[in-house]
Design an enzyme around this catalytic site. Structure first.
Site, PDB file in Angstrom:
ATOM      1  N   HIS A   1      -7.379  -1.638   5.525  1.00  0.00           N
ATOM      2  CA  HIS A   1      -6.528  -0.646   6.178  1.00  0.00           C
ATOM      3  C   HIS A   1      -7.073   0.744   5.833  1.00  0.00           C
ATOM      4  O   HIS A   1      -8.126   0.867   5.201  1.00  0.00           O
ATOM      5  CB  HIS A   1      -5.078  -0.840   5.720  1.00  0.00           C
TER       6      HIS A   1
ATOM      7  N   ASP B   1       5.954   4.039   5.242  1.00  0.00           N
ATOM      8  CA  ASP B   1       6.807   3.035   5.879  1.00  0.00           C
ATOM      9  C   ASP B   1       6.837   1.719   5.100  1.00  0.00           C
ATOM     10  O   ASP B   1       7.529   0.779   5.492  1.00  0.00           O
ATOM     11  CB  ASP B   1       6.391   2.798   7.336  1.00  0.00           C
ATOM     12  N   HIS B   2       6.124   1.677   3.981  1.00  0.00           N
ATOM     13  CA  HIS B   2       6.163   0.510   3.102  1.00  0.00           C
ATOM     14  C   HIS B   2       6.635   0.869   1.696  1.00  0.00           C
ATOM     15  O   HIS B   2       6.711  -0.004   0.837  1.00  0.00           O
ATOM     16  CB  HIS B   2       4.781  -0.134   3.020  1.00  0.00           C
TER      17      HIS B   2
ATOM     18  N   HIS C   1       0.846  -1.195   0.000  1.00  0.00           N
ATOM     19  CA  HIS C   1       0.000   0.000   0.000  1.00  0.00           C
ATOM     20  C   HIS C   1       0.882   1.245   0.000  1.00  0.00           C
ATOM     21  O   HIS C   1       2.101   1.169   0.200  1.00  0.00           O
ATOM     22  CB  HIS C   1      -0.964   0.000   1.184  1.00  0.00           C
TER      23      HIS C   1
ATOM     24  N   HIS D   1       5.772  -5.951  12.059  1.00  0.00           N
ATOM     25  CA  HIS D   1       5.175  -4.607  11.997  1.00  0.00           C
ATOM     26  C   HIS D   1       4.852  -4.095  13.399  1.00  0.00           C
ATOM     27  O   HIS D   1       3.781  -3.577  13.679  1.00  0.00           O
ATOM     28  CB  HIS D   1       3.925  -4.593  11.109  1.00  0.00           C
TER      29      HIS D   1
ATOM     30  N   HIS E   1       1.556   3.771   1.915  1.00  0.00           N
ATOM     31  CA  HIS E   1       1.992   4.455   3.130  1.00  0.00           C
ATOM     32  C   HIS E   1       3.518   4.444   3.162  1.00  0.00           C
ATOM     33  O   HIS E   1       4.152   3.462   2.775  1.00  0.00           O
ATOM     34  CB  HIS E   1       1.425   3.783   4.382  1.00  0.00           C
TER      35      HIS E   1
ATOM     36  N   ASP F   1      -0.520  -4.049   5.975  1.00  0.00           N
ATOM     37  CA  ASP F   1      -1.160  -3.767   7.250  1.00  0.00           C
ATOM     38  C   ASP F   1      -2.654  -4.071   7.127  1.00  0.00           C
ATOM     39  O   ASP F   1      -3.238  -3.884   6.069  1.00  0.00           O
ATOM     40  CB  ASP F   1      -0.989  -2.306   7.606  1.00  0.00           C
TER      41      ASP F   1
END
Length: 301
Positions: free
Chosen positions: A140, A64-65, A60, A268, A62, A210
């Protein structure tokens, strides 16, 4: 099958922890799954060859990914890469990467292929002779997919003594390994099971990060060998998990139990906690086979 954890912590990179990224080595294919900030540094630390990565799967959009992706793409060029690179991720990932390449005038030395995802149903997004990859729709705050990696079964192993005993010509060996029965000259049919040994069981790996607790994924990951499931919080912060659409370690274990997977890997983690053992203890109250992901840790299955 080998899984190398490059990063497995939530939100931001810290001195000793990295956001989500991992490499799955399956059937001699290296798949990079998510690409948080610092991924290329972690690839070097773990001695993973950049040139062997031809497919990157982003769950996705975001940071941090994702925030390590443009740097990794750029470094591939600086290293003189010429092999095609395929990137799978939510719709918008192509625009996000291309605008950075355009404004920095950093066009790649190789061809980039984007496979943008929009479906809310599980779908096959990659397949070759040895591996198949399907999406796992997650819940999410933004459109998110997990990924299910499945080995295709190997051909059967020839029982050399048996085929010689039946005086079967070598020309039929490949047909036998493909699973066929054989009819002898006298009309006798020899069952394939008498001529071959079973191949090793095909393995599977499910990546789920997530997501809020979501039983809708259970039919997709049913009987999977290895499940990586996010466990951002402990049950004491279940209210916060629900609010942010994340999962607790206990909830991850419940998914593993109901899906009848063989092994659960937690990851995570929120950095609010001092250590990882409480995650393992909490999950093991529900599901017995629990491993803890951590940066730089590898699992071989």
């Amino acid at each position: 099958m080998k899984l190398t954890i490059l990063g497995c912590y939530a939100a931001t990179p810290r001195t000793l922890t990295n956001p989500t990224a991992q490499v799955l080595d399956i059937k001699n294919r290296l798949f990079l799954i998510d690409c948080g900030e610092g991924t290329q540094v972690q690839l070097r630390k773990n001695k993973i060859k950049f040139s062997k990565i031809n497919h990157i799967f982003i769950s996705h959009l975001h940071g941090d990914h994702l925030f390590g992706l443009i740097g990794t793409i750029s470094t591939f060029s600086l290293l003189g890469r010429t092999t095609d690179l395929h990137i799978y991720g939510p719709k918008g990932i192509k625009e996000l990467i291309l605008i950075q390449l355009k404004l920095t005038e950093s066009w790649t030395t190789y061809s980039l292929f984007f496979h943008e995802l929009e479906s809310k149903e599980s779908e096959v997004i990659f397949e070759d002779k040895k591996v198949i990859v399907k999406t796992i729709p997650l819940k999410h705050r933004v459109y998110t997919n997990g990924y299910l990696f499945q080995e295709k079964p190997d051909e059967r192993k020839l029982d050399v003594e048996a085929v010689q005993r039946y005086n079967i010509h070598i020309a039929y060996y490949q047909k036998i390994k493909n699973g066929s029965d054989i009819t002898l000259d006298d009309g006798t049919v020899v069952a394939n099971a008498k001529l071959t040994f079973d191949p090793p069981p095909a393995k599977s790996y499910a990546f789920c990060s997530d997501t809020v607790y979501n039983e809708e994924i259970i039919p997709i990951i049913q009987n999977t060998d290895i499940l990586y499931h996010e466990s951002t919080f402990l049950e004491s912060e279940a209210r916060l998990a629900e609010k942010t659409l994340h999962s607790t370690a206990k909830e991850a274990a419940n998914i593993a139990l109901k899906a009848n997977v063989k092994q659960l890997i937690l990851g995570h983690y929120s950095t609010r906690y001092d250590g990882l053992e409480p995650f393992k203890r909490e999950a093991e109250e529900v599901f017995p086979n629990v491993l803890l992901a951590d940066d730089g840790v590898s699992f071989e299955f």
